[in-house]
Design an enzyme around this catalytic site. Structure first.
Site, PDB file in Angstrom:
ATOM      1  N   LYS A 105       0.740  -1.247  -0.023  1.00 59.88           N
ATOM      2  CA  LYS A 105       0.176  -0.037   0.096  1.00 59.88           C
ATOM      3  C   LYS A 105       0.756   1.349  -0.016  1.00 59.88           C
ATOM      4  O   LYS A 105       0.420   2.332  -0.597  1.00 59.88           O
ATOM      5  CB  LYS A 105      -0.919   0.033   1.273  1.00 59.88           C
ATOM      6  CG  LYS A 105      -2.097  -1.015   1.252  1.00 59.88           C
ATOM      7  CD  LYS A 105      -3.193  -0.578   0.244  1.00 59.88           C
ATOM      8  CE  LYS A 105      -4.214  -1.698   0.141  1.00 59.88           C
ATOM      9  NZ  LYS A 105      -5.115  -1.594  -0.686  1.00 59.88           N
ATOM     10  N   GLU A 127      -9.788   6.409   2.798  1.00 58.59           N
ATOM     11  CA  GLU A 127     -10.792   5.381   3.144  1.00 58.59           C
ATOM     12  C   GLU A 127      -9.934   4.202   3.586  1.00 58.59           C
ATOM     13  O   GLU A 127      -8.921   3.867   2.864  1.00 58.59           O
ATOM     14  CB  GLU A 127     -11.830   5.136   2.134  1.00 58.59           C
ATOM     15  CG  GLU A 127     -11.308   3.743   1.033  1.00 58.59           C
ATOM     16  CD  GLU A 127     -10.217   4.504   0.243  1.00 58.59           C
ATOM     17  OE1 GLU A 127     -10.059   5.677   0.198  1.00 58.59           O
ATOM     18  OE2 GLU A 127      -9.635   3.482  -0.390  1.00 58.59           O
ATOM     19  N   SER A 394       1.765  -9.866  -0.793  1.00 59.35           N
ATOM     20  CA  SER A 394       1.302  -8.430  -0.570  1.00 59.35           C
ATOM     21  C   SER A 394       1.421  -7.647   0.629  1.00 59.35           C
ATOM     22  O   SER A 394       1.576  -6.578   0.821  1.00 59.35           O
ATOM     23  CB  SER A 394       0.012  -8.074  -1.277  1.00 59.35           C
ATOM     24  OG  SER A 394      -1.101  -8.908  -0.712  1.00 59.35           O
TER      25      SER A 394
END
Lengths: 412, 269
Positions: A105, A127, A394
């Site tokens: 991210k 968000e 990830s």
């Protein structure tokens, strides 16, 4: 960008890397479906993004931060023991879990925060579902000295207390969203409402490859470093391209990040893995590409989970990061074109993979990534021993320890 | 002449402003929505805006979000909304009805089917919040033969080429969103609204309505002085919610609130 050592076969059809078109469409998907007030600001954002994404100064600063702050490049790790136990293909893990804040991210939030700064926006909003994107946003906001507000569903705040506290430590304001199903989709609605109200000084850092154009393309471009690195690392370490790529798909940012550099390498099979939750047949899942149909939500046309009247329905996955009723429009397009395959694994299968990787390789994976690992463990045994799979690891699994313990009836 | 056109032309010849109340279909119930629509017109509404409930109303503030949630909990669906309009039309042939909602319920039904059903029910206009002109070419083609107007929003951030384009494709009237924000917001600035409306008027002769932030007779009057129509949503929906357990009280409150707005608008003269 790394050079290709091996020419890919592009004779059969044209490139898959030219999307979206000028209006932000991936075939019939994507686009810009928002209220009028956001149209101007989105045009302004698109201009800035197009201006900077190829500007040498911007690229240099982005790459500098990815290297020195995020810790890139992340390793491509040959999971030899696990490969051997499965008895088929050689499995390589792209270690996005080793990035600062523990997931892919941060690639995107660094990129968007740099863009926000260049656009003169002092306030960023985001968000978040599980809290990973919220933490990654709060992190870059702290570093660049920006005000940060994160919207999070009231249900998710209950489930992810640790990440909520991390965001607060980083100086962010976490707003509890009480509307609708009180989860990620509602947090996204609320962030959009904030943006439409404070659009003059606020930059909305969307965390996945969904939303109105240019977000799906922009978030992809900031995450594409994953696939660029993996492709070169595979060539360097194994001497060839992989046979298959596997990544989990919620909104789909880690997946598109890995896939994008390989789209025109048509000999490389691509698998996106959705969350089947308790099983597709139970209806309790989060697999719009497998069991949904096209519609419009959150500013783009894509596959959605909805009822017969187009109301969005609640999703289920043990992994909060996959618990989303839509999916990035580029994935919708890759599915329809047949370039990528979208499959699913259940909560139980993902948990098994979580334990397997932890015990066999000493790596605790995020529950999201465990979906990719579970599918990898299904196909690897059917492949030759010299075949190569790259699975996107990830994120790391520390955040999921409580969920896994609770599932096994253990109180920590 | 369409109902919307006829309505504005009659108002203009009487030197009056259009009052456009918004209520959410199915809140508090399907039957009550039809009753409320008649009460609105009796109290002085010229056009009715009927909200089509959606699970993810991104452009709406908390009051209309909750109305949408209540309607969905009662099971209100798109066909119910058409039935409400059909039912209303049995007693009222003249008041224009505009459906306001989001695109996904329309996509699921299919453009053709949705528009046909809307036309058969007696719908005159559509406001699709998340369908800007850039994405609406296909939908416009479907609408055309049915004589239903697609009503576009213009906001403070709508500028230059986009403003020209919207004025070109719009029909019925134009709906100016008075401020940056969601429905039910607070800080309406009449001077800023007036300036923008003058800019829009230089590009189109369509009537101009203003909504978002009109919550009492004084604001309605101030905005009415510079526009052709005022839209009142959250302030009305809030009154409906407040008296959800007392139907008679609800009806009298709605009637007197709309009446007070009518009086305020008529005082402009």
């Amino acid at each position: 960008m790394p050079e290709t050592n091996k020419k890919s076969d592009t004779s059969e059809s044209e490139s898959y890397m030219t999307m979206p078109d000028k209006r932000g469409h991936f075939g019939t998907y994507g686009g810009r479906f928002v209220s009028e007030t956001l149209m101007g600001p989105l045009e302004e954002l698109e201009k800035a993004y197009k201006k900077y994404i190829n500007a040498p100064d911007f690229i240099a600063e982005f790459e500098h931060d990815l290297k020195h702050y995020v810790g890139r490049p992340s390793p491509l790790y040959h999971a030899e023991r696990w490969s051997e136990q499965l008895g088929g293909a050689q499995i390589y893990l792209k270690r996005e879990d080793l990035n600062h804040t523990g997931a892919h991210k941060i690639n995107n939030t660094v990129g968007q925060a740099l863009l926000a700064r260049l656009m003169g926006k002092r306030r960023v909003i985001a968000e978040t579902g599980a809290g990973q994107h919220g933490v990654a946003t709060a992190t870059v906001a702290a570093r660049y000295g920006m005000e940060c507000v994160v919207y999070m569903g009231a249900e998710d705040i209950q489930r992810q207390a640790m990440n909520v506290f991390r965001m607060k430590l980083l100086g962010a304001t976490v707003v509890s969203v009480e509307a609708g199903s009180k989860t990620l989709k509602d947090a996204l609605n609320e962030a959009m409402r904030d943006w439409v109200t404070n659009v003059d000084d606020t930059f909305y850092i969307i965390g996945t490859v969904a939303g109105p154009h240019p977000y799906p393309a922009m978030v992809r471009d900031f995450n594409a470093v994953v696939g660029r690195e993996a492709r070169q690392q595979c060539l360097d370490q194994a001497g060839c391209l992989p046979d298959a790529l596997v990544a989990c798909v919620g909104g789909g940012s880690n997946a598109i990040g890995l896939f994008h550099s390989f789209l025109d390498d048509k000999e490389v099979s691509i698998y996106g893995v959705e969350a089947a939750g308790e099983g597709i047949e139970t209806g309790h899942h989060a697999a719009p590409l497998n069991a949904g149909k096209p519609g419009v939500l959150h500013g783009n046309r894509t596959y959605l989970m909805e009822d017969e009247y187009g109301q969005i329905i609640e999703t289920h996955s043990i992994s909060a990061g996959l618990d989303y009723p839509g999916v990035g429009p580029e994935h919708a397009w890759l599915k329809d074109t047949g370039r990528a395959n979208y499959v699913s694994v259940t909560d139980i299968e993902a948990l098994q993979a979580f334990h397997d990787l932890t015990r066999i390789e000493g790596i605790i994976p995020a529950l999201e990534s465990s979906h990719a690992l579970a599918y990898t463990s299904k196909i690897a045994p059917k492949m030759a021993k010299d075949a190569i799979i790259i699975a996107n690891l990830s994120g790391r699994g520390d955040k999921d320890i409580h969920t896994v313990a609770a599932h096994e009836g253990i109180t920590l | 002449m369409s109902r919307i056109e006829a309505c504005f032309s009659a108002l203009k010849s009487n030197n009056k402003k259009a009052l456009i109340p918004f209520i959410t279909a199915g809140d508090p119930s399907l039957e009550m929505t039809v009753e409320l629509m008649h009460i609105l017109t009796a109290a002085g509404a010229d056009i009715i805006e009927l909200g089509v409930p959606f699970s993810d109303p991104m452009a709406d503030g908390p009051v209309i979000q909750r109305a949408s949630e209540r309607a969905l909990i009662h099971g209100t669906n798109t066909d119910d909304v058409f039935n409400i309009v059909t039912e209303f039309r049995t007693k009222n042939e003249s008041t224009p009805i505009i459906l306001m909602g989001y695109l996904n319920p329309i996509e699921v039904m299919g453009y053709e089917t949705f528009v046909e059903k809307a036309a058969n029910a007696g719908v005159d206009g559509l406001i699709i919040v998340d369908l800007p002109p850039e994405e609406s070419a296909e939908f416009a083609e479907v609408l055309k033969p049915h004589g239903i107007d697609q009503i576009f929003l213009i906001s403070p951030t709508t500028q230059g080429e986009r403003l020209n384009r919207i004025c070109e494709v719009a029909s019925g009237f134009l709906y100016y969103v008075s401020l940056k924000g969601v429905t039910g917001s607070n800080q309406l600035d009449v001077k800023a609204v007036d300036d923008k409306l003058n800019e829009i008027r230089s590009k189109t002769s369509l009537p101009l309505g203003v909504g978002f932030g009109i919550k009492d007779p004084q604001i309605a009057e101030n905005v009415g002085r510079v526009s052709d129509a005022v839209v009142v949503g959250s302030a009305l929906v809030e009154r409906i919610a407040e008296h959800a357990d007392n139907g008679e009280k609800m009806k009298s409150e709605v009637s007197s609130f709309i009446g007070s707005l009518r009086t305020a608008l008529d005082s402009i003269g």
